[in-house]
Design an enzyme around this catalytic site. Structure first.
Site, PDB file in Angstrom:
ATOM      1  N   ALA A  14       0.808  -1.216   0.000  1.00 25.46           N
ATOM      2  CA  ALA A  14       0.000   0.000   0.000  1.00 25.46           C
ATOM      3  C   ALA A  14       0.843   1.270   0.000  1.00 25.46           C
ATOM      4  O   ALA A  14       0.311   2.353  -0.248  1.00 25.46           O
ATOM      5  CB  ALA A  14      -0.922  -0.007   1.210  1.00 25.46           C
ATOM      6  N   HIS A 246      -2.470 -12.340  -4.383  1.00 24.95           N
ATOM      7  CA  HIS A 246      -2.676 -11.622  -3.134  1.00 24.95           C
ATOM      8  C   HIS A 246      -1.385 -11.716  -2.332  1.00 24.95           C
ATOM      9  O   HIS A 246      -0.897 -12.813  -2.045  1.00 24.95           O
ATOM     10  CB  HIS A 246      -3.844 -12.226  -2.348  1.00 24.95           C
ATOM     11  CG  HIS A 246      -4.180 -11.443  -1.120  1.00 24.95           C
ATOM     12  ND1 HIS A 246      -4.842 -12.002  -0.046  1.00 24.95           N
ATOM     13  CD2 HIS A 246      -3.971 -10.135  -0.792  1.00 24.95           C
ATOM     14  CE1 HIS A 246      -5.008 -11.086   0.885  1.00 24.95           C
ATOM     15  NE2 HIS A 246      -4.485  -9.953   0.467  1.00 24.95           N
ATOM     16  N   ASP A 247      -0.814 -10.573  -1.976  1.00 22.49           N
ATOM     17  CA  ASP A 247       0.518 -10.575  -1.359  1.00 22.49           C
ATOM     18  C   ASP A 247       0.563 -11.382  -0.070  1.00 22.49           C
ATOM     19  O   ASP A 247       1.596 -11.988   0.257  1.00 22.49           O
ATOM     20  CB  ASP A 247       1.036  -9.150  -1.144  1.00 22.49           C
ATOM     21  CG  ASP A 247       0.089  -8.255  -0.346  1.00 22.49           C
ATOM     22  OD1 ASP A 247      -0.956  -8.739   0.140  1.00 22.49           O
ATOM     23  OD2 ASP A 247       0.389  -7.053  -0.221  1.00 22.49           O
TER      24      ASP A 247
END
Length: 498
Positions: A14, A246-247
């Site tokens: 993010a 998805h990390d």
């Protein structure tokens, strides 16, 4: 396993993104190891436009292209690339294959109040059985429902919904896919039926035509488009792989656990604490303890809890930086070490911390409301955060043990948060158990592992995890016998959140 191959991983969080090259090498004993080299790092900033918060998706595309070009300029010849990002966010593609505007940021306010509204329509327990996810305001379901309520014309025009990593892959390859682990973050995928929840979409008037059938991690997608290859001036159109996009799931793939079952903590902007399962747990007890069932790699499900994580610290640092008091993360941790212990605590998942104008003020507000000393110095604020996170990890681990009827001998901690040695030690102290910390770049490494599986260089997830254990240092933290942690836990549990 064959050595000498290289792959390119893009790992985006993010606040920043990275491009890293992974190469299989061989040590003096003939053992294969994974060597990781960072070749590009770039910021990832949210952009406020009018009343909405967006991702600058075209800037991210530019940085991905730059990373591919740099890989070849620095002498690498990666066979494949993979992209992992945060979950839930998406772009909409029209009938001409063009992106309909900048994707919303998951911290945008347009989903406020929609959890309660959707629960009133569907029923909380019914919705959990159909999705297996924590009720988080940023889930894709609520974002789409917000757009429907706002009568967004994008929903009428759109032909396809692409979640963030799949969107970026499409912009590079021209191929539309939906990867399984990312699909399970939407709250619109039913883990019981292993399919999109079309009846739910119909109830909420979300067009089901937008959703592609998910494919599993480790699938080869296809090459860069001729236009992108020519633009970058590279000699070959390398292939995209659907990794655990998805990390969180990529990071869990890189947990160097030899034992089964095991507990893990993926520690970064968000903290995700949980355990790997063969099947999702969709019962009422799982819902009431606010755990999620996210699809993992290798046919697994992750029973985990989302915890606010180092976002708390990052936001305080950003606030101080903007005020002219620029302090590095190591300086802040040193100041926290010097501050008094257990002076004040917060509950990291109190809603006020999700997107505050001032994180420091909100922390002080919480402490004042709960009758505790209000932290004044930077060191007191950071120590409050770190001790509170460690206590939250203990609570979540004990809840996971209750759900699985399993006692875990320790906690595998991976991700960028493992660089914060004080947090690692606090976590061991709070748990009263061993913490094994590393690797740091877990999401990127897990990304690479799935590329190696797709290329036939690793047979399966188990072999890939053994490769991680051989390749990267793991730091062990043992609990220090401070009885004050037990008293602090009692105080923490008095805050009353699950």
């Amino acid at each position: 396993m064959t050595t000498g191959k290289s792959v390119l991983a893009f790992d985006m969080g993010a606040s920043s993104g990275r491009a890293l090259v992974g190469q299989l090498t061989e040590d003096s004993n003939g053992q294969s190891k994974l060597q990781v080299t960072e070749i590009h790092r770039f910021p990832n900033h949210a952009i406020q436009v009018g009343n909405h918060l967006h991702w600058d998706i075209l800037r991210l595309l530019h940085e991905l292209k730059k990373g591919i070009r740099l890989a070849f300029q620095q002498g690498y010849s990666p066979l494949t690339f993979g992209i992992d990002t945060w979950g839930v966010d998406f772009g909409l593609i029209d009938g001409n294959g063009e992106l309909l505007g900048n994707p919303y940021h998951y911290r945008d306010s347009h989903t406020e109040g929609l959890i309660e509204e959707v629960n009133a329509i569907i029923g909380q327990e019914a919705l959990f059985r159909q999705s297996g996810l924590q009720f988080m305001p940023f889930n894709t379901l609520y974002q789409l429902y917000a757009m429907k309520k706002a009568a967004s014309p994008k929903l009428d025009i759109a032909q396809t919904l692409l979640l963030t990593p799949d969107l970026l892959t499409y912009l590079l390859t021209g191929i539309k896919i939906c990867e399984f682990t990312m699909a399970t973050t939407t709250q619109l995928f039913n883990p019981g039926t292993q399919a999109w929840n079309e009846p739910l979409m119909a109830q909420l008037e979300i067009p089901s035509r937008l959703f592609l059938k998910p494919i599993h991690p480790g699938t080869l997608i296809g090459p860069l488009t001729p236009a992108v290859t020519a633009e970058l001036g590279i000699p070959t159109a390398i292939q995209a792989v659907a990794v655990g996009t998805h990390d969180t799931e990529s990071a869990i793939a890189a947990v160097p656990a030899g034992e089964e079952p095991f507990a893990y903590l993926v520690c970064g902007t968000w903290s995700l604490l949980g355990t790997e399962m063969a099947q999702p747990q969709l019962g009422r007890d799982t819902m009431e303890l606010e755990f999620s069932n996210e699809g993992g790699v290798g046919g697994t499900y992750q029973l985990l809890k989302n915890i606010m994580g180092l976002w708390l610290l990052q936001e305080c640092k950003r606030e101080w930086d903007e005020g002219g008091n620029e302090l590095s993360f190591p300086e802040l941790v040193r100041m926290a070490e010097e501050a008094a212990s257990f002076r004040s605590l917060i509950h990291p998942d109190d809603p006020r911390f999700f997107a505050p104008a001032s994180m420091v003020d909100k922390i002080r507000e919480f402490c004042g409301e709960t009758g505790q000393p209000i932290p004044q110095t930077e060191g007191e604020v950071i120590r409050c955060i770190l001790e509170s996170l460690a206590l939250r990890y203990r609570q979540a681990l004990e809840q996971a043990e209750k759900l699985t009827d399993t006692r875990y001998g320790g906690l595998h901690m991976v991700g960028g948060g493992t660089q914060n040695r004080l947090l690692c030690q606090f976590t061991a102290n709070a748990l009263g158990r061993s913490v094994w910390a590393g690797p740091v770049e877990a999401s990127a490494i897990g990304n690479m592992l799935l590329q190696l599986v797709a290329l036939g260089q690793c047979a399966n997830l188990q072999e890939a995890r053994k490769l991680v254990a051989r390749s990267f240092p793991i730091d062990a933290y043992e609990p220090e016998g401070d009885k004050n942690w037990a008293a602090a836990y009692e105080t923490f549990m008095g805050f009353g959140r699950v």
